[in-house]
Design a protein around this motif. Sequence first.
Motif, PDB file in Angstrom:
ATOM      1  N   MET A   1     -36.562  -4.106  25.899  1.00 30.12           N
ATOM      2  CA  MET A   1     -36.127  -5.357  25.254  1.00 30.12           C
ATOM      3  C   MET A   1     -36.691  -5.450  23.844  1.00 30.12           C
ATOM      4  O   MET A   1     -37.800  -5.032  23.581  1.00 30.12           O
ATOM      5  N   SER A   2     -35.923  -6.020  22.971  1.00 31.12           N
ATOM      6  CA  SER A   2     -36.376  -6.138  21.596  1.00 31.12           C
ATOM      7  C   SER A   2     -37.089  -7.478  21.415  1.00 31.12           C
ATOM      8  O   SER A   2     -37.195  -8.275  22.328  1.00 31.12           O
ATOM      9  N   GLU A   3     -37.528  -7.723  20.191  1.00 33.39           N
ATOM     10  CA  GLU A   3     -38.321  -8.926  19.950  1.00 33.39           C
ATOM     11  C   GLU A   3     -37.438 -10.166  19.877  1.00 33.39           C
ATOM     12  O   GLU A   3     -36.226 -10.096  19.727  1.00 33.39           O
ATOM     13  N   LYS A   4     -38.137 -11.285  19.994  1.00 31.27           N
ATOM     14  CA  LYS A   4     -37.460 -12.566  19.919  1.00 31.27           C
ATOM     15  C   LYS A   4     -37.058 -12.849  18.471  1.00 31.27           C
ATOM     16  O   LYS A   4     -37.890 -12.705  17.571  1.00 31.27           O
TER      17      LYS A   4
ATOM     18  N   ALA B   1     -21.659 -12.908  19.075  1.00 27.93           N
ATOM     19  CA  ALA B   1     -20.970 -11.752  18.485  1.00 27.93           C
ATOM     20  C   ALA B   1     -21.785 -10.477  18.701  1.00 27.93           C
ATOM     21  O   ALA B   1     -21.256  -9.440  19.119  1.00 27.93           O
ATOM     22  N   GLU B   2     -23.062 -10.577  18.461  1.00 29.90           N
ATOM     23  CA  GLU B   2     -23.938  -9.406  18.608  1.00 29.90           C
ATOM     24  C   GLU B   2     -23.991  -8.965  20.072  1.00 29.90           C
ATOM     25  O   GLU B   2     -24.029  -7.760  20.374  1.00 29.90           O
ATOM     26  N   ALA B   3     -23.974  -9.940  20.967  1.00 30.04           N
ATOM     27  CA  ALA B   3     -23.998  -9.612  22.396  1.00 30.04           C
ATOM     28  C   ALA B   3     -22.725  -8.879  22.805  1.00 30.04           C
ATOM     29  O   ALA B   3     -22.747  -7.975  23.640  1.00 30.04           O
ATOM     30  N   ALA B   4     -21.610  -9.279  22.215  1.00 32.60           N
ATOM     31  CA  ALA B   4     -20.346  -8.614  22.526  1.00 32.60           C
ATOM     32  C   ALA B   4     -20.409  -7.153  22.083  1.00 32.60           C
ATOM     33  O   ALA B   4     -19.954  -6.253  22.795  1.00 32.60           O
ATOM     34  N   ILE B   5     -20.992  -6.939  20.914  1.00 31.07           N
ATOM     35  CA  ILE B   5     -21.131  -5.563  20.427  1.00 31.07           C
ATOM     36  C   ILE B   5     -22.028  -4.774  21.370  1.00 31.07           C
ATOM     37  O   ILE B   5     -21.728  -3.630  21.734  1.00 31.07           O
ATOM     38  N   ALA B   6     -23.107  -5.413  21.798  1.00 31.37           N
ATOM     39  CA  ALA B   6     -24.009  -4.743  22.752  1.00 31.37           C
ATOM     40  C   ALA B   6     -23.295  -4.424  24.059  1.00 31.37           C
ATOM     41  O   ALA B   6     -23.637  -3.474  24.753  1.00 31.37           O
TER      42      ALA B   6
ATOM     43  N   MET C   1     -25.665 -17.676  25.573  1.00 27.94           N
ATOM     44  CA  MET C   1     -24.498 -17.184  24.816  1.00 27.94           C
ATOM     45  C   MET C   1     -24.515 -15.657  24.858  1.00 27.94           C
ATOM     46  O   MET C   1     -23.484 -15.003  24.943  1.00 27.94           O
ATOM     47  N   VAL C   2     -25.710 -15.105  24.788  1.00 27.41           N
ATOM     48  CA  VAL C   2     -25.878 -13.654  24.804  1.00 27.41           C
ATOM     49  C   VAL C   2     -25.679 -13.102  26.214  1.00 27.41           C
ATOM     50  O   VAL C   2     -24.855 -12.221  26.443  1.00 27.41           O
TER      51      VAL C   2
ATOM     52  N   VAL D   1     -33.548 -13.131  22.710  1.00 32.29           N
ATOM     53  CA  VAL D   1     -33.862 -11.709  22.829  1.00 32.29           C
ATOM     54  C   VAL D   1     -32.547 -10.976  23.048  1.00 32.29           C
ATOM     55  O   VAL D   1     -31.830 -11.233  24.004  1.00 32.29           O
ATOM     56  N   MET D   2     -32.226 -10.097  22.114  1.00 29.30           N
ATOM     57  CA  MET D   2     -30.966  -9.360  22.216  1.00 29.30           C
ATOM     58  C   MET D   2     -31.160  -8.115  23.064  1.00 29.30           C
ATOM     59  O   MET D   2     -32.233  -7.535  23.059  1.00 29.30           O
ATOM     60  N   PRO D   3     -30.119  -7.720  23.775  1.00 30.36           N
ATOM     61  CA  PRO D   3     -30.206  -6.417  24.442  1.00 30.36           C
ATOM     62  C   PRO D   3     -30.446  -5.356  23.362  1.00 30.36           C
ATOM     63  O   PRO D   3     -29.834  -5.422  22.290  1.00 30.36           O
TER      64      PRO D   3
END
Lengths: 353, 250, 178
Positions: A1-4, A14-19, A147-148, A181-183
Amino acid sequence: MSEKVLMKGNEALAEAAIAAGCKHFFGYPITPQNELTAHMSKRLPKIGGTYLQAESEVAAINMVLGASAAGVRAMTSSSSPGISLKSEGLSYLAGSDLPAVIVNVQRAGPGLGGIQPSQADYWQATRAAGHGDFKLLVFAPSTVQEMVDLTGDAFALGDKYRMPAIMLSDGILGQMMEPVVMPKDSIARIPERPWAACGHGDKREHNVINSLYIEPPVLEAVIKARFEKYRLIEEKEQRCEEYLTDDADIVIVAYGASARISRSAVNAARKEGIKAGLIRPITLWPFPTKAIISRIGNAKTFLCVEMSMGQMVDDVRLIVNGKRDVRFFGRTGGMVPTPAEVLGELKKIKGGI
Amino acid sequence: MKFKRPHALTDAQFHYCPGCSHGIVHRLVAETMDELGVEGKTIGLAPVGCAVFAYNYFNCDMVQAAHGRAQAVATGIKRALPDNVVFTYQGDGDLAAIGTAETVHAATRGENITVIFINNAIYGMTGGQMAPTTIPGQVTQTTPYGRSTKDAGHPIRVCEMLATLDGVALAQRVSVDTVKNVNAAKKAIKKAFQYQMEGRGYTIIEVLSTCPTNWGLSIPDSLEWLRKQMVPYYPLGVFKDKGEKKEEGQ
Amino acid sequence: MNMNLLLAGFGGQGILFTGKVVAYSGMLDGDEVSWLPSYGPEMRGGTANCSVCVSDSPIGSPLVTAPDVLIAMNLPSLQKFENAVVPGGLIIVDSSIVDEKVKRKDIRTIYLPATRLAADNGLKGMANMVMTGRLYKETKFCSEEKFIEGVTKSIPAKKADLLEKNMAAIKIGMESGE
């Protein structure tokens, strides 16, 4: 997991969709979802994807249909008036058994309505997204983190069940920033799509993506099979969060931004000795029927809080079926209820119990 | 020469009326796929209209699009599969009325797809209503006194209109009323597919077509009507051709 | 830390950025935070406002309707939100722009000529950071280390050269008053 990180809901989605492996996005400008299209236009060309600003919402959803038919994960986003335009495409996606993710950052209607947050598209998303007998998966995030997380789920379940999924957000969730926290990387495991129209390569019969069944008995059988799938989804995929409902006399049912406000109201009510709790539907279809039923035992009253004139309350009334009192409190037209207003409702109910 | 069914056509029997041009044009598109060896990498778009069942006739992968949306759907497919061949097969109502925006914008984007446009100056499937290409004075179910340009406006010359757009690589109008014209039509369709395979941009072949059933004419009379009434309004020819050489920056 | 902050002023005064700095710092300090801008036509040259919540528990409504602290950087903002501030709350007014006084007696008011102080120190356009410095001094909404980190992280990479000036403006705010 990446940082907060601190991110706007629209951008995080949008970023989650890309992930989730979505590299094809087709959209049209409309407030309050513009950060989403802007983010996609910035990111997708850099990863070999497609961002295309369509000539209309109608074209955008049909481009999504084409990309999905071709076998890739595709998405479009809009806000309420734009979703109305997409209803044709939603019906065709459902009728063609195609997965896709459609984001609705809801604003006030009807008509041009207003640009402030709203939840008045509940009926549209869960009942009448387009013509014909069909259902859509409907997810209702209430934080930027959701949302993510739910975007990943929308793609995964859409693929699993071969059907479109709606992310039913609103102007608050789209515009607000929260820690998230993004994937880390693409975590997506995109299942094979042997049904896709991607060129048969002289290796198989031709695939046909189609929603036309000119013979009524055939069409009826197709729809019935689809509804069997829907029944299975209703059994397996209901999701909600419960907060302080175990001993609650009054159970608020609220989703999305309204659930956040209601949670504050529940906390305030508890301080005043009112036993309030909250059921927060995370899936609006399938609706968390089981959770509501399980609370008919201890709840004396259900209170639905929505940013509308009362839409989800219909579903709660259907489930409760006259066994308990079901009340409604809402603001509409872009007005956002305050925790104090909701607390006021709880007090009113308490006075009457 | 042996006359056999192109591989790119299925064994399904056409449902088209006698004297309708769809059968010929289907065959020309299928022959093109055969000759270019691209059936296995082609995705065709069936419209709403008489050709809706095209997905049963073409042997390549097929997608059925909503009325007017074939070029938007084709755009989505092509963007996902840029190395495949994508064509739409659309009538005049589908392409030039309800799908005008999709058509114009796919063309101006230079969307690298091929559009086969059947112009028979009438809505066939729904029983013969006025089309955007119905010519002045033409009697249809919804212009019982003949199309009045005062009330119903003027027909659209699609190729001429699209030829003004920079994204268009080839815009050509053909007819399938004679053997000579059929051969020319075939050549045009093949050229359009080839342009697409070379990544040249948007290609459209408009085919003047007959609809004896809804025109209320015999097959010979409908051929005659096409030549006497349609061709003068919709002249055959090439309206845009980027030429043989690939341009810089394309 | 629990603070519901409302920042309001003209578009272009850096209202949203200021909110972001507070939210970012709070987040880095381990608090729950939310940031919600006003959006729509008012962005275009009119008033801008921004709700920021910093809390040690999950944040309910991100829309601040009863702020603990109001930062008012123009007169319309003060007039619109003065009565919304909770009793015992705080209003920080940019007194070089707002020449009216706060009427309420049940709250604390700080008049800080932030726009003039910024200009006098060659930091034109950084009144918002002067206000932020004073806000920090009054509320200590996070540790100083995290505050500096929050400012740093809120500045986009393209504008990294502005960090020093931002910090200078914050310092003016922090050193203002008693």
